[in-house]
Structures are given as C-alpha cells and as structure tokens.
Enzyme design. Structure first.
Site, PDB file in Angstrom:
ATOM      1  N   GLU A 136      -2.001   9.102 -11.377  1.00  0.00           N
ATOM      2  CA  GLU A 136      -1.659   7.862 -12.056  1.00  0.00           C
ATOM      3  C   GLU A 136      -1.569   8.012 -13.569  1.00  0.00           C
ATOM      4  O   GLU A 136      -2.580   8.221 -14.245  1.00  0.00           O
ATOM      5  CB  GLU A 136      -2.700   6.801 -11.687  1.00  0.00           C
ATOM      6  CG  GLU A 136      -2.900   6.689 -10.164  1.00  0.00           C
ATOM      7  CD  GLU A 136      -4.119   5.891  -9.771  1.00  0.00           C
ATOM      8  OE1 GLU A 136      -4.718   6.192  -8.715  1.00  0.00           O
ATOM      9  OE2 GLU A 136      -4.499   4.972 -10.539  1.00  0.00           O
TER      10      GLU A 136
ATOM     11  N   HIS B  93       0.428   3.589 -10.583  1.00  0.00           N
ATOM     12  CA  HIS B  93      -0.522   4.069  -9.571  1.00  0.00           C
ATOM     13  C   HIS B  93       0.230   4.800  -8.451  1.00  0.00           C
ATOM     14  O   HIS B  93       0.202   4.417  -7.292  1.00  0.00           O
ATOM     15  CB  HIS B  93      -1.260   2.844  -9.032  1.00  0.00           C
ATOM     16  CG  HIS B  93      -2.486   3.089  -8.237  1.00  0.00           C
ATOM     17  ND1 HIS B  93      -2.497   3.859  -7.106  1.00  0.00           N
ATOM     18  CD2 HIS B  93      -3.751   2.636  -8.396  1.00  0.00           C
ATOM     19  CE1 HIS B  93      -3.706   3.846  -6.606  1.00  0.00           C
ATOM     20  NE2 HIS B  93      -4.497   3.130  -7.369  1.00  0.00           N
TER      21      HIS B  93
ATOM     22  N   ASP C 127     -12.118  10.180  -6.897  1.00  0.00           N
ATOM     23  CA  ASP C 127     -11.707   9.002  -7.653  1.00  0.00           C
ATOM     24  C   ASP C 127     -12.122   9.239  -9.100  1.00  0.00           C
ATOM     25  O   ASP C 127     -13.268   8.995  -9.464  1.00  0.00           O
ATOM     26  CB  ASP C 127     -12.383   7.751  -7.076  1.00  0.00           C
ATOM     27  CG  ASP C 127     -11.740   6.466  -7.553  1.00  0.00           C
ATOM     28  OD1 ASP C 127     -12.094   5.397  -7.030  1.00  0.00           O
ATOM     29  OD2 ASP C 127     -10.880   6.548  -8.449  1.00  0.00           O
TER      30      ASP C 127
ATOM     31  N   ARG D 142       0.842  -1.201   0.000  1.00  0.00           N
ATOM     32  CA  ARG D 142       0.000   0.000   0.000  1.00  0.00           C
ATOM     33  C   ARG D 142       0.871   1.243   0.000  1.00  0.00           C
ATOM     34  O   ARG D 142       1.414   1.634   1.048  1.00  0.00           O
ATOM     35  CB  ARG D 142      -0.910  -0.015   1.208  1.00  0.00           C
ATOM     36  CG  ARG D 142      -1.810   1.186   1.386  1.00  0.00           C
ATOM     37  CD  ARG D 142      -2.827   1.334   0.294  1.00  0.00           C
ATOM     38  NE  ARG D 142      -3.851   0.301   0.394  1.00  0.00           N
ATOM     39  CZ  ARG D 142      -4.775   0.103  -0.550  1.00  0.00           C
ATOM     40  NH1 ARG D 142      -4.785   0.844  -1.652  1.00  0.00           N
ATOM     41  NH2 ARG D 142      -5.670  -0.855  -0.414  1.00  0.00           N
TER      42      ARG D 142
ATOM     43  N   ARG E 208       1.052  -6.707  -9.801  1.00  0.00           N
ATOM     44  CA  ARG E 208       1.527  -6.031  -8.581  1.00  0.00           C
ATOM     45  C   ARG E 208       1.750  -7.008  -7.430  1.00  0.00           C
ATOM     46  O   ARG E 208       2.388  -6.661  -6.432  1.00  0.00           O
ATOM     47  CB  ARG E 208       0.583  -4.904  -8.168  1.00  0.00           C
ATOM     48  CG  ARG E 208      -0.807  -5.317  -7.757  1.00  0.00           C
ATOM     49  CD  ARG E 208      -1.602  -4.126  -7.249  1.00  0.00           C
ATOM     50  NE  ARG E 208      -2.990  -4.479  -6.943  1.00  0.00           N
ATOM     51  CZ  ARG E 208      -3.813  -3.698  -6.246  1.00  0.00           C
ATOM     52  NH1 ARG E 208      -3.400  -2.540  -5.764  1.00  0.00           N
ATOM     53  NH2 ARG E 208      -5.064  -4.075  -6.040  1.00  0.00           N
TER      54      ARG E 208
HETATM   55  O1  TA6 Z   1      -6.779   4.372  -8.685  1.00  0.00           O
HETATM   56  C1  TA6 Z   1      -7.886   4.592  -7.929  1.00  0.00           C
HETATM   57  C2  TA6 Z   1      -8.502   3.265  -7.515  1.00  0.00           C
HETATM   58  O2  TA6 Z   1      -8.908   2.545  -8.621  1.00  0.00           O
HETATM   59  C3  TA6 Z   1      -9.619   3.507  -6.506  1.00  0.00           C
HETATM   60  O3  TA6 Z   1     -10.867   3.153  -7.021  1.00  0.00           O
HETATM   61  C4  TA6 Z   1      -9.222   2.698  -5.283  1.00  0.00           C
HETATM   62  O4  TA6 Z   1      -9.821   1.492  -5.221  1.00  0.00           O
HETATM   63  C5  TA6 Z   1      -7.717   2.598  -5.448  1.00  0.00           C
HETATM   64  O5  TA6 Z   1      -7.519   2.465  -6.810  1.00  0.00           O
HETATM   65  C6  TA6 Z   1      -7.011   1.558  -4.638  1.00  0.00           C
HETATM   66  O6  TA6 Z   1      -7.227   0.289  -5.094  1.00  0.00           O
HETATM   67  P1  TA6 Z   1      -6.638  -0.969  -4.272  1.00  0.00           P
HETATM   68  O7  TA6 Z   1      -7.060  -2.176  -5.067  1.00  0.00           O
HETATM   69  O8  TA6 Z   1      -5.148  -0.815  -4.225  1.00  0.00           O
HETATM   70  O9  TA6 Z   1      -7.249  -0.901  -2.896  1.00  0.00           O
END
Ligand code: TA6
Length: 301
Positions: free
Chosen positions: A273, A170, A214, A75, A101
C-alpha cells in the site's frame, strides 16, 4: 438510483474502448479494453477492481466473497483509504479506513492516452462527510490503464483552514502462493508491527510472509518488488509523495474472521500500500493541493 447513474455517465464513453456499465450488485463501473490493457473501475470508491496488461494475467486480487452493495467496501482491487487509515483515533465508531471507499464518486473524464486509457473520478466534502470530518475538500482519483498502471490521488483543500489527513492506495496483489512470494526494497527500513502492539522494528533483507503480517514501513520512498515464482512474474511499484508503505497478509485466523473473504484466499494475495499514514499524515493549507502517485509494472521473472 444506480440505473440512472450508469445512464448519466454514458456521455464519457469511448466506443469500443471504455463503457460505463452495471457491474456486480448493479454497481456502476467503467469497463476498459484498450490495446495495452483491460481493466475495471467502480464509481463506488473510485475503486479499481481489475488490471490486466495485454498478453498478461490479472494483476489484482479480488475476493470471491466480496460484498457488492452500496455503502459496503469491495474486498480486493484497490480501495482508497482516506481521510484516516485504520481506526479513527478519536472515534472508535467511525468506519475503518475512512469514508471515501464506500462513497459514490462521480466520473470526471475518460481519455485516450496513446494506447492507454485514463479514467478520472472525483468526490467532495458534503453534509455526510462533515459529520465525521469537518473539512472542505475535493479528491480526484486519476487512473491510467496501460502497459503499466498509474494511480494519482489528488487532494485539494477547498476550505479556509488547514487539514490533516492520512491516505492509502490499499492495493491487493494477486499471487500464486504467498509462502513462495518475496517482497524486496524495504531492507533496512523501520516499521510499526500492528500484530505486536505497533512495536517499532527493523526490516532485515526481503520480506517472507510466514504468519499474519500487518506492517507500516516508515520514511520510505523506495521502489518495491514483488517476486512471484509461481505465477512467473515480478511486479514493481514506484511512488511519489508517499512516505510510508503498508504490507498486509491476514494469514489463517484473520482470514477466517473476515466475512467477505474466503478462508483460503490468504494464500493468493498480499497488500502493498502506497500511503501517507501514522507520523507521515499530511497537513495541507487552504487552497493547496497534494498528489500521491503509484505506478505498477509487471515483468516476467
Ligand atoms: O492495510 C492493512 C489493514 O489496515 C489491516 O489492519 C487490515 O485490517 C486491513 O487493512 C483490512 O482492513 P478492512 O477494513 O478492509 O477489513
């Protein structure tokens, strides 16, 4: 297995500059200390978790609650979303943001580039990937840690049929206080609002984050600027071969719902991103190669 992985990659080390060591949770990582920057990149997910230009502060956000386990996404830092973004349209059980990932990548090379250091890692299709995505591919992530951070995601279609994919770098940017932060460069750009049933809207002026945000900004190649008066810096992101930019901050409730994210950390991060998602997914013919590139630069504000 992890121990062996570290040992088997030692041959790539550059004494005093780049080491392959056991990182959090015993996961192997490349640790970089060059004249221009310090940084870290895990083999799991070819995941950059730190970049600090010499004389400057850490640029990337990393959650204090991140899990450091084989097969679990880290994370923070720069996760790679591929070959789909978000949920998989035709398979709700498939992992969010694809499978690379959480995959162990292999180290391809570590090279000195002037006073910077470039690290390349790769992953390829295998029986595991074909369970959810029946394509033959080779994906390389080449990252140069220097006064600027340059990221290149290079996909080769090694199969006999065309493939269609989405991709995103991301990136979690560390900020002093999200409410005082501004994002510029997307004025007049249309976006899909994922907090409002993907309704298409228009950005007017700079982005001010004041609730869960988002958004997928569409058809934009422009440089974006993250202005952070609290940390006293401006971060600019330029890109190539990327038609979308995603902007994300979970705010209070979504932050609370994430088990690997501390409740108050939404105040200190924003994701910007570089991507090709939604209608900007890429179709690649057999034998063809596609490179998406992002470059991050930091200047005092
Ligand atoms: O990039 C934004 C997003 O798609 C959000 O919708 C949110 O879910 C975030 O990614 C994080 O995703 P994750 O799967 O890492 O919890």
């Amino acid at each position: 297995m992890e121990g062996a992985t570290v040992a088997s990659h030692r041959q790539f080390e550059i004494p005093g500059t780049a080491q392959v060591v056991e990182g959090n949770g015993g996961l192997p990582k490349v640790h970089i200390t060059s004249r221009e920057a310090a940084g870290e990149m895990y083999l799991q997910g070819a995941h950059v978790t730190s970049w600090r230009p010499t004389g400057g502060e850490e640029v990337l956000f990393l959650s204090s609650q991140s899990r450091w386990e084989h097969g679990h996404a880290i994370r923070g830092g720069i996760p790679i979303c591929f070959p789909w973004f978000g949920g998989k349209a035709d398979d709700p059980k498939a992992p969010a943001h694809g499978f690379v990932r959480t995959k162990s990548w292999q180290l391809q090379s570590i090279t000195q580039v002037g006073h910077a250091v470039a690290v390349s890692m790769f992953t390829e299709s295998d029986e595991g990937t074909k369970e959810s995505w029946p394509a033959d591919f080779r994906l390389v992530h080449r990252v140069t840690f220097g006064r600027e951070l340059s990221l290149e995601l290079v996909l080769t279609n090694t199969g006999k049929t065309s493939l269609r994919f989405e991709e995103a770098l991301h990136t979690y940017h560390r900020v002093g206080n999200i409410e005082k932060t501004r994002v510029r460069g997307l004025d007049g750009v249309e976006y899909l609002d994922k907090t409002d049933s993907n309704r298409k809207k228009m950005q007017h002026g700079e982005i001010v984050v004041a609730s869960e945000t988002d958004r997928v900004y569409l058809n934009t190649l422009d440089e974006i600027e993250l202005d952070d008066p609290v940390l006293g810096r401006r971060t600019r992101v330029t890109k190539e071969n990327s038609g979308t930019t995603v902007v994300w901050n979970p705010w209070v409730q979504k932050a609370h719902s994430l088990s690997d994210f501390a409740d108050d950390e939404w105040m200190r991060m924003i994701c910007l991103e570089t991507s090709n998602v939604s209608d900007f997914a890429v179709v690649l013919a057999p034998g063809q190669q596609h490179t998406m590139k992002a470059t991050v630069r930091v200047a005092d504000s």
